[in-house]
Design a protein around this motif. Structure first.
Motif, PDB file in Angstrom:
ATOM      1  N   ARG A 143     -11.228 -10.415  -7.422  1.00  0.00           N
ATOM      2  CA  ARG A 143     -11.507  -9.025  -7.063  1.00  0.00           C
ATOM      3  C   ARG A 143     -10.924  -8.680  -5.690  1.00  0.00           C
ATOM      4  O   ARG A 143     -10.396  -7.581  -5.479  1.00  0.00           O
ATOM      5  N   ALA A 144     -11.013  -9.620  -4.759  1.00  0.00           N
ATOM      6  CA  ALA A 144     -10.512  -9.371  -3.403  1.00  0.00           C
ATOM      7  C   ALA A 144      -9.002  -9.177  -3.384  1.00  0.00           C
ATOM      8  O   ALA A 144      -8.465  -8.468  -2.523  1.00  0.00           O
ATOM      9  N   LEU A 145      -8.305  -9.784  -4.342  1.00  0.00           N
ATOM     10  CA  LEU A 145      -6.844  -9.705  -4.371  1.00  0.00           C
ATOM     11  C   LEU A 145      -6.320  -8.562  -5.229  1.00  0.00           C
ATOM     12  O   LEU A 145      -5.119  -8.269  -5.201  1.00  0.00           O
ATOM     13  N   ALA A 146      -7.197  -7.923  -6.002  1.00  0.00           N
ATOM     14  CA  ALA A 146      -6.742  -6.925  -6.969  1.00  0.00           C
ATOM     15  C   ALA A 146      -6.013  -5.764  -6.296  1.00  0.00           C
ATOM     16  O   ALA A 146      -4.939  -5.345  -6.748  1.00  0.00           O
ATOM     17  N   ASP A 147      -6.576  -5.226  -5.215  1.00  0.00           N
ATOM     18  CA  ASP A 147      -5.940  -4.077  -4.555  1.00  0.00           C
ATOM     19  C   ASP A 147      -4.580  -4.439  -3.967  1.00  0.00           C
ATOM     20  O   ASP A 147      -3.621  -3.675  -4.069  1.00  0.00           O
ATOM     21  N   ASP A 148      -4.484  -5.618  -3.340  1.00  0.00           N
ATOM     22  CA  ASP A 148      -3.212  -6.038  -2.756  1.00  0.00           C
ATOM     23  C   ASP A 148      -2.157  -6.252  -3.833  1.00  0.00           C
ATOM     24  O   ASP A 148      -0.990  -5.886  -3.665  1.00  0.00           O
ATOM     25  N   ALA A 149      -2.577  -6.881  -4.949  1.00  0.00           N
ATOM     26  CA  ALA A 149      -1.621  -7.118  -6.036  1.00  0.00           C
ATOM     27  C   ALA A 149      -1.161  -5.805  -6.658  1.00  0.00           C
ATOM     28  O   ALA A 149       0.024  -5.646  -6.986  1.00  0.00           O
ATOM     29  N   ALA A 150      -2.075  -4.852  -6.803  1.00  0.00           N
ATOM     30  CA  ALA A 150      -1.701  -3.547  -7.348  1.00  0.00           C
ATOM     31  C   ALA A 150      -0.751  -2.811  -6.410  1.00  0.00           C
ATOM     32  O   ALA A 150       0.222  -2.185  -6.857  1.00  0.00           O
ATOM     33  N   ALA A 151      -1.016  -2.873  -5.111  1.00  0.00           N
ATOM     34  CA  ALA A 151      -0.151  -2.201  -4.137  1.00  0.00           C
ATOM     35  C   ALA A 151       1.251  -2.802  -4.133  1.00  0.00           C
ATOM     36  O   ALA A 151       2.246  -2.072  -4.039  1.00  0.00           O
ATOM     37  N   ALA A 152       1.334  -4.126  -4.249  1.00  0.00           N
ATOM     38  CA  ALA A 152       2.647  -4.778  -4.286  1.00  0.00           C
ATOM     39  C   ALA A 152       3.400  -4.373  -5.549  1.00  0.00           C
ATOM     40  O   ALA A 152       4.610  -4.101  -5.511  1.00  0.00           O
ATOM     41  N   LEU A 153       2.696  -4.309  -6.669  1.00  0.00           N
ATOM     42  CA  LEU A 153       3.333  -3.938  -7.932  1.00  0.00           C
ATOM     43  C   LEU A 153       3.835  -2.501  -7.905  1.00  0.00           C
ATOM     44  O   LEU A 153       4.896  -2.186  -8.445  1.00  0.00           O
ATOM     45  N   ALA A 154       3.072  -1.637  -7.249  1.00  0.00           N
ATOM     46  CA  ALA A 154       3.451  -0.216  -7.193  1.00  0.00           C
ATOM     47  C   ALA A 154       4.473   0.076  -6.098  1.00  0.00           C
ATOM     48  O   ALA A 154       5.025   1.187  -6.050  1.00  0.00           O
ATOM     49  N   GLY A 155       4.732  -0.902  -5.217  1.00  0.00           N
ATOM     50  CA  GLY A 155       5.607  -0.676  -4.084  1.00  0.00           C
ATOM     51  C   GLY A 155       7.072  -0.520  -4.449  1.00  0.00           C
ATOM     52  O   GLY A 155       7.495  -0.853  -5.524  1.00  0.00           O
TER      53      GLY A 155
END
Length: 379
Positions: free
Chosen positions: A367-379
């Motif tokens: 859960r802690a990594l979900a936002d960072d992984a989503a931001a990287a994917l959308a970058g």
């Protein structure tokens, strides 16, 4: 992965000659070879159906033609050229490689001539090819040769029509044409091999978007980054309940992987985070996740050599810039927790697999990594 790989890796690491994985009766017959055409040295390495030639490395043996050292542990100080990540998603350069040619590869660890200690192809050298099997399996195959023994052909000669040196000293019996080398391959049944993307179905900018989807090394701050493998990883979206190419899952192209671990990592219960990212073409990344989602229902399954039970979905709020997400957690037969987070944006998939001592810790980390992984994917 191919059925024979796990058994053969130990055997092949010490062999002088290698090619597609050898059968149990004639392991020395599976070869790779080198020939000189004009001023260029060409490598021929047969590729079994379903596999991909993921990388090539050439190093200076310092006169040691024994080939006994482990090619999976390269020494950068003696590397003349090292490249991986073929631009063609089918795994090309396919079988024929011009040594020192960076053109067909995305990642160049050492450019030919870039190592000042080794300005030219060494007099005694080792060429190592790295193959992937579409399931994350990887195999190195090496040949050690004396440069002066390599057969020479006029510039412009078709690489498919020459004979390649397959042993160090160059006796006539050690020269073979590509079809002779390839015919000794002991390959898996093509029906068991991964379903790869068609080259014309993939977007030209996909490799760069895969790279941008990878988390920065410092993101997983509680673990230590592990040096990535030299070869890219090709894989399906997830291995839930035996999901794989046998169930129609497509293998992602241009795969990348990063790993973070405890300093004193234990394979059974130690903390680890693995990220994979890859591109789809014939289907979207969201459809690849749908295929995994449809596999829920088994009470126990094996992924690699470890059994997992208690698989269940975990709810997550919407993630900005992500078309589809899926988080599921389970328990390993060793009692550790494992959670898998799948994220899709267009044709790009990002997957995080989190291992921890307990299921609660694994879920908290995912859960802690979900936002960072989503931001990287959308970058």
């Amino acid at each position: 992965m191919r059925k024979k790989w796990s058994m053969l890796v130990t055997v092949l690491a010490g062999l002088l000659l290698a090619g597609c994985p050898a059968g149990p009766t004639e392991p020395l017959e599976y070869r790779i070879g080198v020939a000189r055409i004009g001023d260029d040295y060409h490598l021929f390495a047969p590729v079994c159906p379903g596999d991909a030639l993921a990388g090539v490395r050439v190093s200076d043996t310092g006169g040691d033609l024994s080939g006994a050292d482990d090619p999976s542990l390269p020494d950068a100080s003696v590397t003349w050229w090292a490249a991986d990540g073929p631009k063609d998603p089918a795994g090309r350069p396919h079988e024929f490689v011009r040594l020192g040619d960076d053109g067909p590869f995305h990642h160049i660890a050492v450019a030919a001539g870039g190592n000042r200690q080794i300005p030219g192809l060494p007099a005694d050298f080792r060429a190592t090819t790295t193959y992937t099997d579409g399931h994350g399996g990887e195999l190195d195959k090496s040949i050690t040769l004396r440069l002066s023994a390599v057969p020479v052909y006029p510039a412009g000669t078709d690489p498919r029509q020459v004979r390649y040196l397959t042993r160090p000293l160059g006796d006539m019996g050690d020269l073979a044409r590509p079809e002779q080398i390839r015919s000794h391959s002991d390959c898996a049944d093509p029906t068991e091999t991964p379903l790869r993307q068609a080259a014309d179905s993939l977007r030209s900018e996909a490799p760069g978007r895969v790279d941008r989807a990878m988390l920065e090394s410092g993101t997983v701050s509680w673990l230590v980054p592990v040096a990535p493998r030299a070869a890219p990883v090709e894989d399906v979206a997830g291995h839930l309940c035996g999901n794989g190419p046998g169930f129609g899952a497509l293998v992602a192209a241009f795969g990348r992987e990063r790993i973070w671990r405890d300093p004193d990592f234990d394979v059974e219960t130690g903390a680890e985070v693995r990220q994979f990212a890859g591109a789809y073409g014939r289907i979207t990344a969201a459809e690849a996740i749908d295929q995994v989602d449809g596999r829920f229902g088994c009470t126990r399954y094996t992924d690699g050599t470890t059994g997992y039970t208690g698989t269940h979905r975990i709810g997550l709020p919407a993630l900005p810039g992500v078309d589809r997400h899926l988080l599921y957690c389970e328990e390993s037969e060793h009692g550790a927790g494992r959670c898998t987070l799948l994220l899709a944006r267009g044709d790009i998939l990002s997957r995080l697999v989190v291992h921890a001592a307990t299921g609660e810790l694994a879920q908290t980390s995912a859960r802690a990594l979900a936002d960072d992984a989503a931001a990287a994917l959308a970058g």
